[in-house]
Design a protein around this motif. Structure first.
Motif, PDB file in Angstrom:
ATOM      1  N   PRO A  38      58.569  25.357   3.028  1.00  0.00           N
ATOM      2  CA  PRO A  38      57.204  25.876   3.019  1.00  0.00           C
ATOM      3  C   PRO A  38      56.274  25.009   3.859  1.00  0.00           C
ATOM      4  O   PRO A  38      56.519  23.821   4.018  1.00  0.00           O
ATOM      5  CB  PRO A  38      56.813  25.849   1.545  1.00  0.00           C
ATOM      6  CG  PRO A  38      57.811  24.998   0.838  1.00  0.00           C
ATOM      7  CD  PRO A  38      59.008  24.871   1.732  1.00  0.00           C
ATOM      8  N   PRO A  39      55.204  25.598   4.375  1.00  0.00           N
ATOM      9  CA  PRO A  39      54.264  24.822   5.183  1.00  0.00           C
ATOM     10  C   PRO A  39      53.568  23.763   4.335  1.00  0.00           C
ATOM     11  O   PRO A  39      53.372  23.933   3.136  1.00  0.00           O
ATOM     12  CB  PRO A  39      53.262  25.857   5.685  1.00  0.00           C
ATOM     13  CG  PRO A  39      53.548  27.116   4.967  1.00  0.00           C
ATOM     14  CD  PRO A  39      54.834  26.978   4.238  1.00  0.00           C
ATOM     15  N   SER A  40      53.186  22.682   4.975  1.00  0.00           N
ATOM     16  CA  SER A  40      52.471  21.619   4.267  1.00  0.00           C
ATOM     17  C   SER A  40      51.063  22.087   3.916  1.00  0.00           C
ATOM     18  O   SER A  40      50.537  23.032   4.519  1.00  0.00           O
ATOM     19  CB  SER A  40      52.394  20.365   5.140  1.00  0.00           C
ATOM     20  OG  SER A  40      51.502  20.583   6.224  1.00  0.00           O
ATOM     21  N   LEU A  41      50.445  21.412   2.964  1.00  0.00           N
ATOM     22  CA  LEU A  41      49.073  21.751   2.587  1.00  0.00           C
ATOM     23  C   LEU A  41      48.153  21.618   3.788  1.00  0.00           C
ATOM     24  O   LEU A  41      47.296  22.473   4.033  1.00  0.00           O
ATOM     25  CB  LEU A  41      48.586  20.858   1.444  1.00  0.00           C
ATOM     26  CG  LEU A  41      47.141  21.076   1.009  1.00  0.00           C
ATOM     27  CD1 LEU A  41      46.929  22.513   0.554  1.00  0.00           C
ATOM     28  CD2 LEU A  41      46.764  20.096  -0.082  1.00  0.00           C
ATOM     29  N   SER A  42      48.344  20.581   4.562  1.00  0.00           N
ATOM     30  CA  SER A  42      47.518  20.368   5.751  1.00  0.00           C
ATOM     31  C   SER A  42      47.649  21.540   6.720  1.00  0.00           C
ATOM     32  O   SER A  42      46.650  22.029   7.258  1.00  0.00           O
ATOM     33  CB  SER A  42      47.916  19.058   6.433  1.00  0.00           C
ATOM     34  OG  SER A  42      47.113  18.825   7.555  1.00  0.00           O
ATOM     35  N   THR A  43      48.848  22.019   6.910  1.00  0.00           N
ATOM     36  CA  THR A  43      49.068  23.163   7.802  1.00  0.00           C
ATOM     37  C   THR A  43      48.389  24.412   7.249  1.00  0.00           C
ATOM     38  O   THR A  43      47.745  25.157   7.989  1.00  0.00           O
ATOM     39  CB  THR A  43      50.578  23.406   7.994  1.00  0.00           C
ATOM     40  OG1 THR A  43      51.146  22.252   8.616  1.00  0.00           O
ATOM     41  CG2 THR A  43      50.841  24.628   8.856  1.00  0.00           C
ATOM     42  N   LEU A  44      48.519  24.635   5.943  1.00  0.00           N
ATOM     43  CA  LEU A  44      47.880  25.807   5.332  1.00  0.00           C
ATOM     44  C   LEU A  44      46.360  25.759   5.496  1.00  0.00           C
ATOM     45  O   LEU A  44      45.729  26.760   5.813  1.00  0.00           O
ATOM     46  CB  LEU A  44      48.235  25.904   3.848  1.00  0.00           C
ATOM     47  CG  LEU A  44      49.664  26.304   3.522  1.00  0.00           C
ATOM     48  CD1 LEU A  44      49.937  26.162   2.040  1.00  0.00           C
ATOM     49  CD2 LEU A  44      49.942  27.719   3.998  1.00  0.00           C
ATOM     50  N   ILE A  45      45.765  24.586   5.276  1.00  0.00           N
ATOM     51  CA  ILE A  45      44.319  24.436   5.415  1.00  0.00           C
ATOM     52  C   ILE A  45      43.885  24.736   6.847  1.00  0.00           C
ATOM     53  O   ILE A  45      42.896  25.426   7.075  1.00  0.00           O
ATOM     54  CB  ILE A  45      43.866  23.030   4.976  1.00  0.00           C
ATOM     55  CG1 ILE A  45      44.018  22.883   3.453  1.00  0.00           C
ATOM     56  CG2 ILE A  45      42.432  22.753   5.409  1.00  0.00           C
ATOM     57  CD1 ILE A  45      43.839  21.466   2.948  1.00  0.00           C
ATOM     58  N   LYS A  46      44.643  24.241   7.799  1.00  0.00           N
ATOM     59  CA  LYS A  46      44.272  24.415   9.206  1.00  0.00           C
ATOM     60  C   LYS A  46      44.534  25.819   9.741  1.00  0.00           C
ATOM     61  O   LYS A  46      43.867  26.252  10.684  1.00  0.00           O
ATOM     62  CB  LYS A  46      45.040  23.400  10.064  1.00  0.00           C
ATOM     63  CG  LYS A  46      44.607  21.966   9.829  1.00  0.00           C
ATOM     64  CD  LYS A  46      45.491  21.011  10.627  1.00  0.00           C
ATOM     65  CE  LYS A  46      45.152  19.574  10.324  1.00  0.00           C
ATOM     66  NZ  LYS A  46      46.081  18.646  10.995  1.00  0.00           N
ATOM     67  N   THR A  47      45.487  26.526   9.153  1.00  0.00           N
ATOM     68  CA  THR A  47      45.875  27.820   9.726  1.00  0.00           C
ATOM     69  C   THR A  47      45.429  29.022   8.895  1.00  0.00           C
ATOM     70  O   THR A  47      45.536  30.151   9.368  1.00  0.00           O
ATOM     71  CB  THR A  47      47.405  27.900   9.918  1.00  0.00           C
ATOM     72  OG1 THR A  47      48.045  27.731   8.646  1.00  0.00           O
ATOM     73  CG2 THR A  47      47.891  26.841  10.890  1.00  0.00           C
ATOM     74  N   ARG A  48      44.909  28.800   7.682  1.00  0.00           N
ATOM     75  CA  ARG A  48      44.466  29.913   6.842  1.00  0.00           C
ATOM     76  C   ARG A  48      43.313  30.630   7.528  1.00  0.00           C
ATOM     77  O   ARG A  48      42.396  30.033   8.023  1.00  0.00           O
ATOM     78  CB  ARG A  48      44.003  29.401   5.466  1.00  0.00           C
ATOM     79  CG  ARG A  48      43.695  30.543   4.524  1.00  0.00           C
ATOM     80  CD  ARG A  48      42.510  30.284   3.623  1.00  0.00           C
ATOM     81  NE  ARG A  48      41.296  29.854   4.266  1.00  0.00           N
ATOM     82  CZ  ARG A  48      40.402  30.663   4.865  1.00  0.00           C
ATOM     83  NH1 ARG A  48      40.618  31.953   4.942  1.00  0.00           N
ATOM     84  NH2 ARG A  48      39.307  30.177   5.400  1.00  0.00           N
ATOM     85  N   ARG A  49      43.397  31.937   7.564  1.00  0.00           N
ATOM     86  CA  ARG A  49      42.354  32.749   8.180  1.00  0.00           C
ATOM     87  C   ARG A  49      42.128  33.984   7.324  1.00  0.00           C
ATOM     88  O   ARG A  49      43.025  34.442   6.625  1.00  0.00           O
ATOM     89  CB  ARG A  49      42.756  33.213   9.592  1.00  0.00           C
ATOM     90  CG  ARG A  49      42.957  32.091  10.591  1.00  0.00           C
ATOM     91  CD  ARG A  49      41.613  31.480  10.983  1.00  0.00           C
ATOM     92  NE  ARG A  49      41.761  30.375  11.902  1.00  0.00           N
ATOM     93  CZ  ARG A  49      41.836  29.094  11.565  1.00  0.00           C
ATOM     94  NH1 ARG A  49      41.820  28.738  10.301  1.00  0.00           N
ATOM     95  NH2 ARG A  49      41.931  28.157  12.468  1.00  0.00           N
ATOM     96  N   SER A  50      40.947  34.539   7.406  1.00  0.00           N
ATOM     97  CA  SER A  50      40.689  35.810   6.744  1.00  0.00           C
ATOM     98  C   SER A  50      41.507  36.887   7.430  1.00  0.00           C
ATOM     99  O   SER A  50      41.632  36.907   8.652  1.00  0.00           O
ATOM    100  CB  SER A  50      39.201  36.167   6.842  1.00  0.00           C
ATOM    101  OG  SER A  50      38.437  35.274   6.068  1.00  0.00           O
TER     102      SER A  50
END
Length: 137
Positions: free
Chosen positions: A1-13
């Motif tokens: 699974p993606p790291s938390l940092s990656t999720l924060i940086k790549t999450r989009r509406s």
């Protein structure tokens, strides 16, 4: 699974026009909303409530919101905006209403912030599992 940092940086509406209309399983929705509960909140007062609409209740809500727009927009009523509200609603699997139960005290801003942090957790979980997410007021 993606790291938390990656999720924060790549999450989009993900806007409703991109939704497929495919239903999501209820256990997935429950799992996603469970992540909202892990947001910090003052004295564990859990100032949030989530109302989940799907199928017929979702359709009823979408029609109500579109009708409300039509009734209250007056001379600014736009038929294409009205139709878009209904069509976007048809493309969603679930609509989740987020309610902030403020304590009425000076800590009201903390309640609002807690709810917003819970919504962020929901968005991150949706990104992790590859589900569209859009927060609108």
């Amino acid at each position: 699974p993606p790291s938390l940092s990656t999720l924060i940086k790549t999450r989009r509406s993900t806007f409703p026009k991109s939704y497929t209309g495919s239903p999501l399983p209820d256990p997935l929705i429950t799992s996603i909303l469970t992540h909202a509960k892990w947001a910090p909140n003052h004295k564990l007062n859990e100032p949030y409530k989530y109302l989940v609409y799907k199928e017929k209740s979702k359709d009823k809500l979408i029609n109500f919101l579109a009708s409300h727009y039509k009734k209250t927009s007056g001379p600014n009523f736009n038929p294409s905006k009205y139709t878009k509200k209904i069509n976007n609603g048809k493309k969603t699997s679930h609509v989740i209403a987020i309610i902030c139960k403020t304590s009425g005290s000076t800590r009201e801003i903390e309640d609002v912030c807690s709810v917003a942090m819970g919504v962020q957790n929901v968005g991150l979980k949706c990104a992790e599992v590859g589900v569209g997410f859009y927060w609108s007021s």
